[in-house]
Design an enzyme around this catalytic site. Structure first.
Site, PDB file in Angstrom:
ATOM      1  N   GLY A 192     -17.475  -3.957 -11.879  1.00 31.83           N
ATOM      2  CA  GLY A 192     -18.857  -4.435 -11.822  1.00 31.83           C
ATOM      3  C   GLY A 192     -19.835  -3.562 -11.058  1.00 31.83           C
ATOM      4  O   GLY A 192     -21.014  -3.505 -11.406  1.00 31.83           O
ATOM      5  N   LYS A 205     -24.133 -14.799  -3.677  1.00 32.04           N
ATOM      6  CA  LYS A 205     -24.262 -16.219  -4.050  1.00 32.04           C
ATOM      7  C   LYS A 205     -23.613 -17.045  -2.951  1.00 32.04           C
ATOM      8  O   LYS A 205     -22.477 -17.503  -3.090  1.00 32.04           O
ATOM      9  CB  LYS A 205     -23.470 -16.449  -5.343  1.00 32.04           C
ATOM     10  N   ASP A 253     -19.239 -13.821  -4.506  1.00 31.43           N
ATOM     11  CA  ASP A 253     -19.252 -15.184  -5.021  1.00 31.43           C
ATOM     12  C   ASP A 253     -18.435 -16.046  -4.053  1.00 31.43           C
ATOM     13  O   ASP A 253     -18.944 -16.485  -3.014  1.00 31.43           O
ATOM     14  CB  ASP A 253     -18.655 -15.141  -6.443  1.00 31.43           C
ATOM     15  N   THR A 254     -17.160 -16.249  -4.324  1.00 31.14           N
ATOM     16  CA  THR A 254     -16.327 -17.013  -3.382  1.00 31.14           C
ATOM     17  C   THR A 254     -16.092 -16.224  -2.094  1.00 31.14           C
ATOM     18  O   THR A 254     -15.796 -16.792  -1.050  1.00 31.14           O
ATOM     19  CB  THR A 254     -14.949 -17.332  -3.992  1.00 31.14           C
ATOM     20  N   GLY A 255     -16.168 -14.890  -2.182  1.00 28.38           N
ATOM     21  CA  GLY A 255     -15.878 -14.027  -1.032  1.00 28.38           C
ATOM     22  C   GLY A 255     -14.436 -13.553  -0.990  1.00 28.38           C
ATOM     23  O   GLY A 255     -14.077 -12.704  -0.168  1.00 28.38           O
ATOM     24  N   ASN A 256     -13.615 -14.065  -1.905  1.00 28.24           N
ATOM     25  CA  ASN A 256     -12.187 -13.706  -1.903  1.00 28.24           C
ATOM     26  C   ASN A 256     -11.961 -12.202  -2.059  1.00 28.24           C
ATOM     27  O   ASN A 256     -11.146 -11.612  -1.353  1.00 28.24           O
ATOM     28  CB  ASN A 256     -11.449 -14.428  -3.043  1.00 28.24           C
ATOM     29  N   THR A 257     -12.666 -11.604  -3.001  1.00 28.01           N
ATOM     30  CA  THR A 257     -12.439 -10.174  -3.290  1.00 28.01           C
ATOM     31  C   THR A 257     -12.738  -9.316  -2.067  1.00 28.01           C
ATOM     32  O   THR A 257     -11.913  -8.504  -1.629  1.00 28.01           O
ATOM     33  CB  THR A 257     -13.326  -9.721  -4.475  1.00 28.01           C
ATOM     34  N   LEU A 258     -13.922  -9.502  -1.486  1.00 27.06           N
ATOM     35  CA  LEU A 258     -14.304  -8.634  -0.368  1.00 27.06           C
ATOM     36  C   LEU A 258     -13.519  -8.944   0.898  1.00 27.06           C
ATOM     37  O   LEU A 258     -13.268  -8.035   1.694  1.00 27.06           O
ATOM     38  CB  LEU A 258     -15.807  -8.727  -0.122  1.00 27.06           C
ATOM     39  N   ASP A 303     -20.485  -8.684 -15.907  1.00 26.55           N
ATOM     40  CA  ASP A 303     -20.056  -9.038 -17.259  1.00 26.55           C
ATOM     41  C   ASP A 303     -19.747 -10.516 -17.430  1.00 26.55           C
ATOM     42  O   ASP A 303     -19.595 -11.254 -16.454  1.00 26.55           O
ATOM     43  CB  ASP A 303     -18.781  -8.272 -17.613  1.00 26.55           C
ATOM     44  N   PHE A 313     -24.581 -18.194 -13.384  1.00 31.13           N
ATOM     45  CA  PHE A 313     -23.732 -17.080 -13.828  1.00 31.13           C
ATOM     46  C   PHE A 313     -24.623 -15.997 -14.427  1.00 31.13           C
ATOM     47  O   PHE A 313     -25.245 -16.185 -15.466  1.00 31.13           O
ATOM     48  CB  PHE A 313     -22.706 -17.555 -14.858  1.00 31.13           C
ATOM     49  N   ARG A 364     -22.356  -5.689 -19.506  1.00 32.76           N
ATOM     50  CA  ARG A 364     -22.463  -4.794 -18.341  1.00 32.76           C
ATOM     51  C   ARG A 364     -23.570  -3.770 -18.541  1.00 32.76           C
ATOM     52  O   ARG A 364     -24.135  -3.251 -17.584  1.00 32.76           O
ATOM     53  CB  ARG A 364     -21.145  -4.047 -18.114  1.00 32.76           C
ATOM     54  N   GLU A 397     -20.248  -3.309  -3.759  1.00 32.92           N
ATOM     55  CA  GLU A 397     -19.890  -4.366  -4.713  1.00 32.92           C
ATOM     56  C   GLU A 397     -21.121  -4.799  -5.490  1.00 32.92           C
ATOM     57  O   GLU A 397     -22.247  -4.654  -5.011  1.00 32.92           O
ATOM     58  CB  GLU A 397     -19.351  -5.594  -3.958  1.00 32.92           C
ATOM     59  N   ASP A 398     -20.887  -5.361  -6.671  1.00 29.75           N
ATOM     60  CA  ASP A 398     -22.024  -5.899  -7.417  1.00 29.75           C
ATOM     61  C   ASP A 398     -22.410  -7.286  -6.929  1.00 29.75           C
ATOM     62  O   ASP A 398     -23.589  -7.595  -6.801  1.00 29.75           O
ATOM     63  CB  ASP A 398     -21.746  -5.915  -8.931  1.00 29.75           C
TER      64      ASP A 398
HETATM   65  C1  PRP Z   1     -16.376  -9.815  -9.786  1.00 33.31           C
HETATM   66  C2  PRP Z   1     -17.286  -8.968  -8.941  1.00 33.31           C
HETATM   67  C3  PRP Z   1     -16.614  -9.001  -7.581  1.00 33.31           C
HETATM   68  C4  PRP Z   1     -15.953 -10.362  -7.561  1.00 33.31           C
HETATM   69  C5  PRP Z   1     -16.758 -11.309  -6.708  1.00 33.31           C
HETATM   70  O1  PRP Z   1     -15.285  -9.050 -10.205  1.00 33.31           O
HETATM   71  O2  PRP Z   1     -17.376  -7.661  -9.440  1.00 33.31           O
HETATM   72  O3  PRP Z   1     -15.647  -7.981  -7.452  1.00 33.31           O
HETATM   73  O4  PRP Z   1     -15.926 -10.835  -8.913  1.00 33.31           O
HETATM   74  O5  PRP Z   1     -16.215 -12.613  -6.761  1.00 33.31           O
HETATM   75  P1  PRP Z   1     -15.533 -13.318  -5.514  1.00 33.31           P
HETATM   76  O6  PRP Z   1     -16.488 -13.187  -4.369  1.00 33.31           O
HETATM   77  O7  PRP Z   1     -15.384 -14.745  -5.992  1.00 33.31           O
HETATM   78  O8  PRP Z   1     -14.205 -12.682  -5.253  1.00 33.31           O
HETATM   79  P2  PRP Z   1     -14.366  -9.450 -11.440  1.00 33.31           P
HETATM   80  O9  PRP Z   1     -13.101 -10.069 -10.959  1.00 33.31           O
HETATM   81  O10 PRP Z   1     -15.156 -10.265 -12.421  1.00 33.31           O
HETATM   82  O11 PRP Z   1     -14.007  -8.035 -12.044  1.00 33.31           O
HETATM   83  P3  PRP Z   1     -15.035  -6.931 -12.639  1.00 33.31           P
HETATM   84  O12 PRP Z   1     -15.800  -6.341 -11.473  1.00 33.31           O
HETATM   85  O13 PRP Z   1     -14.150  -5.933 -13.300  1.00 33.31           O
HETATM   86  O14 PRP Z   1     -15.951  -7.637 -13.603  1.00 33.31           O
END
Ligand code: PRP
Length: 182
Positions: free
Chosen positions: A51, A139, A111-116, A167, A160, A173, A107-108
């Site tokens: 993203g 968000k 959302d939940t913050g889980n990824t970061l 995407d 969304f 995208r 990052e783009d």
């Molecule tokens: C999206 C976005 C972040 C993540 C944020 O990635 O690019 O990495 O979700 O969400 P979170 O805060 O709930 O974790 P996605 O999993 O859709 O993969 P992509 O970047 O390849 O679209």
């Protein structure tokens, strides 16, 4: 399916190309000023695929920092759903060589913050000198874990959004603006 690049599309545009340029310039200025005041001349930018690829490309070209290195890692938790699975998959992270480096994770969206949260923990385990996080969109209403970025382009409502790298099931995208998915 409606062609969202159609200028007559009735989709609500949240951020136009001009809005996006203004945000990118403002965020780049904040980062550049902070690096200057901290005496940081070299920055290792980590772009989180997929993203963030558009935002990172725009951002690095606006940064006023003498030495910039760019790395790419992948993170995915949504698959083809519009709801996070909570199971964050990170790719290419073991190839990073960032001990003692100054890191900017790009990052783009948060959302939940889980990824970061998971990503920054792993990045810090490599013992870089500094770690900062920049997200184009935030968000906060959707947060399920405690996480705040150092730099945020814009706080957005719980809708969304797609475009500018974001995407839905790998589509949209390429849109140069950000719109709400109906
Ligand atoms: C999206 C976005 C972040 C993540 C944020 O990635 O690019 O990495 O979700 O969400 P979170 O805060 O709930 O974790 P996605 O999993 O859709 O993969 P992509 O970047 O390849 O679209």
């Amino acid at each position: 399916m409606r062609d969202m690049k159609d200028k007559n599309s009735k989709n609500k545009i949240l951020f136009s190309e001009t809005d996006i340029k203004d945000i990118v310039c403002r965020v780049a200025d904040e980062i550049s000023q902070d690096c200057k005041s901290m005496g940081i001349n070299s920055l290792n930018v980590i772009c989180v695929l997929k993203g963030a690829f558009v935002f990172a490309a725009d951002l690095v070209r606006q940064l006023e920092i003498p030495n910039i290195n760019i790395e790419f890692i992948s993170a995915s938790s949504y698959g083809s759903s519009d709801v996070s699975s909570g199971n964050v998959k990170l790719g290419c992270i073991d190839n990073l060589s960032i001990f003692g480096e100054n890191i900017l994770i790009v990052e783009d969206i948060i959302d939940t913050g889980n990824t970061l949260k998971k990503l920054t923990e792993q990045i810090k385990s490599f013992e870089p000198n500094t770690v900062r996080v920049c997200a184009m969109f935030d968000k906060p209403d959707r947060r399920s874990v405690d996480f705040d970025a150092d730099y945020v382009g814009s706080v957005i409502p719980d809708e969304f959004i797609v475009g500018y790298g974001l995407d839905y099931a790998e589509m949209y995208r390429d849109l140069p603006y950000v719109t709400v998915l109906k």
